[in-house]
Design a protein around this motif. Sequence first.
Motif, short mmCIF file in Angstrom:
data_model
loop_
_atom_site.label_atom_id
_atom_site.label_comp_id
_atom_site.label_asym_id
_atom_site.label_seq_id
_atom_site.Cartn_x
_atom_site.Cartn_y
_atom_site.Cartn_z
N PHE A 113 0.90 -1.14 -0.01
CA PHE A 113 0.11 0.01 0.22
C PHE A 113 0.85 1.41 0.06
CE2 PHE A 113 -1.70 3.36 2.74
CZ PHE A 113 -2.95 3.99 1.85
N VAL A 114 1.70 1.35 0.84
CA VAL A 114 2.59 2.41 1.03
C VAL A 114 3.45 2.61 -0.27
CG1 VAL A 114 4.77 3.45 2.33
CG2 VAL A 114 2.78 2.45 3.56
N GLU A 115 4.04 1.60 -0.93
CA GLU A 115 4.77 1.70 -2.33
C GLU A 115 3.69 2.40 -3.32
OE1 GLU A 115 7.65 2.27 -3.02
OE2 GLU A 115 7.67 1.93 -5.06
N GLU A 116 2.48 1.97 -3.40
CA GLU A 116 1.52 2.49 -4.12
C GLU A 116 1.51 4.03 -3.94
OE1 GLU A 116 -1.40 0.76 -6.39
OE2 GLU A 116 -2.03 2.59 -7.21
N MET A 117 1.11 4.38 -2.52
CA MET A 117 0.95 5.87 -2.35
C MET A 117 2.22 6.55 -2.49
SD MET A 117 -0.44 7.28 1.23
CE MET A 117 -0.31 9.29 1.65
N ARG A 118 3.30 6.00 -2.37
CA ARG A 118 4.63 6.84 -2.37
C ARG A 118 5.01 7.29 -3.84
NH1 ARG A 118 9.80 6.38 -4.07
NH2 ARG A 118 9.46 4.49 -5.00
N LYS A 119 4.54 6.08 -4.93
CA LYS A 119 4.93 6.58 -6.46
C LYS A 119 3.82 7.57 -7.01
CE LYS A 119 3.92 2.20 -8.62
NZ LYS A 119 2.66 1.61 -8.34
N GLY A 120 2.77 7.55 -6.31
CA GLY A 120 1.70 8.12 -6.99
C GLY A 120 1.56 9.77 -6.33
N PRO A 121 0.63 10.29 -6.93
CA PRO A 121 0.48 11.92 -6.76
C PRO A 121 0.21 12.24 -5.27
CG PRO A 121 -1.17 11.00 -8.41
CD PRO A 121 -0.59 9.95 -7.74
N ASN A 122 -0.37 11.47 -4.50
CA ASN A 122 -0.45 11.82 -3.04
C ASN A 122 0.41 12.15 -2.26
OD1 ASN A 122 -3.11 11.01 -3.97
ND2 ASN A 122 -3.41 9.40 -2.70
N ASP A 379 4.23 20.86 -1.35
CA ASP A 379 3.72 19.49 -1.66
C ASP A 379 3.63 19.63 -3.10
OD1 ASP A 379 3.90 18.98 0.94
OD2 ASP A 379 2.10 17.72 0.89
N ALA A 380 4.26 18.92 -4.12
CA ALA A 380 4.09 18.98 -5.43
C ALA A 380 4.56 17.83 -6.07
CB ALA A 380 5.09 19.90 -6.03
N PHE A 381 4.11 17.42 -7.32
CA PHE A 381 4.57 16.36 -8.20
C PHE A 381 4.70 17.00 -9.70
CE2 PHE A 381 0.67 14.80 -10.34
CZ PHE A 381 -0.33 15.52 -9.31
N VAL A 417 7.30 16.20 -0.79
CA VAL A 417 6.64 16.36 0.25
C VAL A 417 7.26 17.44 1.14
CG1 VAL A 417 5.32 14.92 1.92
CG2 VAL A 417 5.84 14.02 -0.06
N ALA A 418 6.43 18.47 1.57
CA ALA A 418 6.97 19.57 2.72
C ALA A 418 8.50 19.82 2.40
CB ALA A 418 6.63 18.80 3.93
N GLY A 419 8.56 20.04 1.07
CA GLY A 419 9.71 20.49 0.72
C GLY A 419 11.08 19.43 0.31
N ARG A 420 10.69 18.29 0.75
CA ARG A 420 11.67 17.02 0.57
C ARG A 420 11.41 16.47 -0.74
NH1 ARG A 420 10.07 13.39 4.37
NH2 ARG A 420 8.28 14.55 4.35
N GLN A 421 12.37 16.00 -1.54
CA GLN A 421 12.16 15.31 -2.84
C GLN A 421 12.25 13.98 -2.47
OE1 GLN A 421 14.52 16.38 -6.41
NE2 GLN A 421 13.17 15.24 -7.56
N LEU A 422 11.29 13.19 -3.01
CA LEU A 422 11.27 11.67 -2.59
C LEU A 422 11.81 11.19 -3.65
CD1 LEU A 422 7.80 10.75 -0.91
CD2 LEU A 422 9.53 12.32 0.06
N PHE A 423 11.48 11.48 -5.04
CA PHE A 423 12.26 10.98 -6.27
C PHE A 423 12.04 12.20 -7.38
CE2 PHE A 423 7.94 9.34 -6.17
CZ PHE A 423 7.36 9.77 -7.18
#
Length: 423
Positions: A113-122, A379-381, A417-423
């Motif tokens: 679940f977390v991986e799906e959320m991480r890679k999507g727009p949420n 928060d952006a994508f 997310v909150a200024g941190r780039q996840l990918f």
Amino acid sequence: MVQKNFVCKGDICYSKDMKTLETCKDGYLVCENGVSAGVFAELPEKYQDFPLLDYTGKLILPGFTDLHVHAPQYRFRALGMDLELLEWLDTHTFPQEAKYVDTDFARKNYARFVEEMRKGPNTRGCIFGTIHRQSTEVLMELLEEAGLCAMVGKVNMDRHSPDFLRETTEESAEETIQWLADVADKFPHVKPILTPRFLPSCTDELLEKLGDIQKQHHLPVQSHLSENRGEVAWELFPKSKHYGDAYDSFGLFGGENCPTIMAHCVLSSDDEIRLMKERGVFIAHCPESNTNLASGIAPARRYLTEGIPMGLGSDIAGGTRCSIFFAMAEAIRVSKLRWRLVDESLAPLTIPEVFYLATVGGGAFFGKVGSFAEGYEFDAFVLDDSRYDNPGEYDIAQRLERVIYLTEDSEVLHKFVAGRQLF
Ligand code: GUN
Ligand code: FE
């Protein structure tokens, strides 16, 4: 990347207000100390030294909030979609959720679940776990590790469910207190939220105890409200004027120091709607789930007009799609059916309105979230919409519109997310 000062260049779109999309082609979106410094057609002198992330030709949108989702239901989503709510809970949901008593099982399944959320727009979510304290903590840990912001609830249930998924009243309250002690200040971006499942699952005695816990810790609250005929017909609130009043009588229905989300509100009465408005209760509008479980169509237009805070929810696994883009399209579709078949006085929702709900509407539960206006958390994508074969003449608003209806979420190239780039 933990660096919190940078500039993103691309085709930017966000909500100016509920009715208006703000767009900027080849614009500059500035992140300063993790917060948006605004969107500019020309990059101001003072930001010239910030690193430039060049996403020319790509869409840059504010992160979405899933305001209502059940993490343990992700793995069995799309099963039982020919059933109504109560039948679906008994047949699929309760037996599956019972498996989360095992923390190893929980870790393995929550990771998906977390991986799906991480890679999507949420970028944010308000998430139900199960009644199991330790597995709920595992879910929080995985979300934190993934870099997401979330509120997560250990679910409370002390009646009307099978023995294998029911707590005693004492146990439910004590486990909640222990869970709150265990997770207090443990996760910087993932916080606890009180989660009585719904009235059929909670005795008055349990709600009273949860009300005391809420007051002590000033916790937010999430639950379900007036979702489905079968549940409402159960009449489990004989001492209350309506379903919402039952939560309210235990101090679990908004107001000062009790931020509250109620999912669905398909069948809310005028009195219930009045009370939600008075208490600033957030509505999580979950259109796909409401169709799948034959709950009906919530009067979203009325809620918008009355100024009740509202966002969108996937309600996995009442809903089958995690995508909030999909929820936006569904919100428009069902509002059109409601307008055509039920009540012509409530006009269908528009593209700017559903985009607002997905971003600012749900984001507001987390504070200044969901916009690129100055001062909002960053928060952006970044989305590549090139495979939709735009012949070149569509403007940014039209490209957004096509993405809402066509995307599978897989085109998210970068996320912050909150200024941190996840990918
Ligand atoms: N009401 C109580 N539990 C649930 C659930 O898991 N999903 C939905 N949609 N409604 C509920
Ligand atoms: Fe739900």
